[in-house]
Design a protein around this motif. Structure first.
Motif, mmCIF file in Angstrom:
data_model
loop_
_atom_site.group_PDB
_atom_site.id
_atom_site.type_symbol
_atom_site.label_atom_id
_atom_site.label_comp_id
_atom_site.label_asym_id
_atom_site.label_seq_id
_atom_site.Cartn_x
_atom_site.Cartn_y
_atom_site.Cartn_z
ATOM 1 N N GLN A 183 58.771 -43.398 45.527
ATOM 2 C CA GLN A 183 59.566 -42.281 46.018
ATOM 3 C C GLN A 183 60.580 -41.771 45.007
ATOM 4 N N ASN A 184 61.139 -42.683 44.216
ATOM 5 C CA ASN A 184 62.287 -42.303 43.382
ATOM 6 C C ASN A 184 62.043 -42.324 41.880
ATOM 7 N N ILE A 185 61.108 -43.142 41.434
ATOM 8 C CA ILE A 185 60.918 -43.293 39.984
ATOM 9 C C ILE A 185 59.707 -42.524 39.487
ATOM 10 N N ILE A 186 58.572 -42.677 40.169
ATOM 11 C CA ILE A 186 57.354 -41.992 39.728
ATOM 12 C C ILE A 186 57.536 -40.472 39.653
ATOM 13 N N PRO A 187 58.167 -39.813 40.649
ATOM 14 C CA PRO A 187 58.352 -38.356 40.535
ATOM 15 C C PRO A 187 59.137 -37.944 39.292
ATOM 16 N N GLU A 188 60.143 -38.741 38.929
ATOM 17 C CA GLU A 188 60.916 -38.428 37.718
ATOM 18 C C GLU A 188 60.043 -38.556 36.469
ATOM 19 N N ILE A 189 59.265 -39.629 36.412
ATOM 20 C CA ILE A 189 58.367 -39.829 35.264
ATOM 21 C C ILE A 189 57.365 -38.683 35.194
ATOM 22 N N ALA A 190 56.837 -38.272 36.347
ATOM 23 C CA ALA A 190 55.849 -37.193 36.390
ATOM 24 C C ALA A 190 56.441 -35.890 35.872
ATOM 25 N N ARG A 191 57.636 -35.559 36.302
ATOM 26 C CA ARG A 191 58.266 -34.296 35.868
ATOM 27 C C ARG A 191 58.563 -34.296 34.375
ATOM 28 N N GLU A 192 58.776 -35.473 33.818
ATOM 29 C CA GLU A 192 59.048 -35.580 32.379
ATOM 30 C C GLU A 192 57.772 -35.490 31.546
ATOM 31 N N ASN A 193 56.636 -35.944 32.112
ATOM 32 C CA ASN A 193 55.429 -36.114 31.300
ATOM 33 C C ASN A 193 54.264 -35.201 31.651
ATOM 34 N N ILE A 194 54.293 -34.571 32.818
ATOM 35 C CA ILE A 194 53.211 -33.656 33.196
ATOM 36 C C ILE A 194 53.692 -32.224 32.985
ATOM 37 N N THR A 195 53.105 -31.555 32.026
ATOM 38 C CA THR A 195 53.508 -30.177 31.713
ATOM 39 C C THR A 195 52.642 -29.137 32.409
ATOM 40 N N ASP A 196 51.482 -29.566 32.899
ATOM 41 C CA ASP A 196 50.608 -28.663 33.641
ATOM 42 C C ASP A 196 51.111 -28.611 35.091
ATOM 43 N N GLN A 197 51.579 -27.443 35.505
ATOM 44 C CA GLN A 197 52.220 -27.318 36.803
ATOM 45 C C GLN A 197 51.287 -27.656 37.958
ATOM 46 N N GLU A 200 54.096 -52.955 32.033
ATOM 47 C CA GLU A 200 55.325 -52.221 31.733
ATOM 48 C C GLU A 200 56.118 -51.878 32.992
ATOM 49 N N SER A 201 55.421 -51.665 34.114
ATOM 50 C CA SER A 201 56.125 -51.362 35.361
ATOM 51 C C SER A 201 56.892 -52.583 35.869
ATOM 52 N N LEU A 202 56.300 -53.764 35.712
ATOM 53 C CA LEU A 202 56.996 -54.990 36.110
ATOM 54 C C LEU A 202 58.198 -55.228 35.203
ATOM 55 N N GLU A 203 58.015 -55.023 33.901
ATOM 56 C CA GLU A 203 59.094 -55.278 32.949
ATOM 57 C C GLU A 203 60.241 -54.285 33.102
ATOM 58 N N GLU A 204 59.910 -52.997 33.302
ATOM 59 C CA GLU A 204 60.945 -51.962 33.329
ATOM 60 C C GLU A 204 61.554 -51.756 34.712
ATOM 61 N N TYR A 205 60.736 -51.919 35.763
ATOM 62 C CA TYR A 205 61.208 -51.575 37.104
ATOM 63 C C TYR A 205 61.080 -52.717 38.113
ATOM 64 N N ASP A 206 60.593 -53.871 37.679
ATOM 65 C CA ASP A 206 60.417 -55.027 38.561
ATOM 66 C C ASP A 206 59.547 -54.667 39.759
ATOM 67 N N VAL A 207 58.430 -53.993 39.498
ATOM 68 C CA VAL A 207 57.549 -53.572 40.579
ATOM 69 C C VAL A 207 56.094 -53.824 40.208
ATOM 70 N N ILE A 208 55.299 -54.211 41.194
ATOM 71 C CA ILE A 208 53.854 -54.312 41.021
ATOM 72 C C ILE A 208 53.278 -52.971 41.435
ATOM 73 N N ASP A 209 52.772 -52.207 40.477
ATOM 74 C CA ASP A 209 52.332 -50.831 40.762
ATOM 75 C C ASP A 209 50.844 -50.735 41.081
ATOM 76 N N GLY A 210 50.205 -51.887 41.321
ATOM 77 C CA GLY A 210 48.790 -51.883 41.658
ATOM 78 C C GLY A 210 48.564 -51.757 43.154
ATOM 79 N N PRO A 211 47.305 -51.806 43.571
ATOM 80 C CA PRO A 211 46.947 -51.710 44.995
ATOM 81 C C PRO A 211 47.530 -52.872 45.811
ATOM 82 N N ILE A 212 47.416 -52.766 47.117
ATOM 83 C CA ILE A 212 48.070 -53.707 48.020
ATOM 84 C C ILE A 212 47.612 -55.147 47.808
#
Length: 284
Positions: A241-255, A113-125
């Motif tokens: 830097q720019n996408i994961i923090p937004e996703i986290a703020r939307e989906n993590i409710t435990d501060q 889904e990360s490749l399809e939505e954001y054109d990124v490989i979100d796995g390890p190096i």
């Protein structure tokens, strides 16, 4: 009257043809070989009972034959450890392995889904390396990882649920691939050991391997990173830097979970990876 009979006859002929096509499809599907026994791992405790072996490269390769007669090599990887000379498992070793196995497909520990939505490989190096290698050598790459950014992001990092999903994704990708193809599956060393009992339950036949050390050998000391690898790392840097923090703020409710998660800044690590690739170094 004759005209009506002709129309009805034509309609019946069309219906007969359609039924024949449907029956043919059904029979072909019924006779189609599946890569695995249809095993539901839900509720099974597997990972807790797995004894992980040594992390040297010769101990992190296995060969299997699926029920569909595909040849699958599973390969455990070391993430950042590939840049540590003392580990003796560099990305050149991974290159030699892929060159020697010459797979028809490569599966990697990254999310589709990360490749399809954001054109990124979100796995390890090393997954970014394998993806880039596949692009450069015209080898199709499939993504099989699973994880979510939610309140359980810390605890579900490497549990039975995730490894069940990884096997499910791997199996679904294998269904799309023809018989007699060779597939190399790359995932972290822990997943390599955790997947073994799942593979056995799925009915894959383990193959004998007498030449594992040879698979990491090359006839040249030269090594060059794939041309697009630095750019792929750059994509992941932007994503982190720019996408994961937004996703986290939307989906993590435990501060607390959110704060801990956002503290994990990958910028320095990814910038270092870019430098290593730019300077064409194997070790940090």
């Amino acid at each position: 009257m004759k005209k009506k009979i002709l129309i009805i006859g034509s309609m019946l002929a069309v219906v007969s043809v359609l039924l024949a096509i449907c029956m043919s499809i059904r029979l072909n599907y019924g006779n189609q070989k599946l890569p695995s026994n249809e095993v539901d791992f839900t509720g099974m405790v597997i990972n807790d009972n797995v004894v992980q072996g040594s992390m040297n490269k010769e101990n992190l390769v296995s060969k299997y034959t699926t029920l569909k007669e595909q040849t699958v090599y599973t390969v455990g990887t070391l993430h950042n450890g590939h840049f540590n000379r003392e580990q003796d498992y560099s990305l050149k070793d991974l290159e030699s392995l892929l060159n020697n196995l010459n797979p028809d497909y490569i599966f990697i520990e990254a999310r589709e889904e990360s490749l399809e939505e954001y054109d990124v490989i979100d796995g390890p190096i090393e997954m970014i390396y394998a993806y880039s290698y596949g692009l450069e050598h015209d080898i199709p790459v499939r993504l099989i990882d699973y994880w979510k950014i939610d309140n359980n992001i810390v605890t579900n990092y490497s549990d039975d649920f995730r490894d069940n999903q990884i096997f499910y994704n791997m199996n679904e990708k294998l269904k799309e691939i023809e018989e007699d193809k060779t597939i190399v599956v790359l995932y972290g060393a822990s997943h390599y050991f955790f997947q073994k009992p799942r593979i056995e339950l799925a009915g894959w036949r383990k193959g004998k391997m007498d030449n594992i050390r040879d698979l990491f050998q090359s006839n040249t000391d030269e090594f060059t990173y794939p041309k697009n690898m630095e750019a792929e790392i750059g994509k992941k840097l932007d994503y982190a830097q720019n996408i994961i923090p937004e996703i986290a703020r939307e989906n993590i409710t435990d501060q607390k979970v959110l704060d801990d998660f956002l503290q994990d800044d990958m910028k320095e690590t990814l910038e270092n990876y870019k430098k290593i690739v730019r300077e064409n170094r194997l070790y940090d």
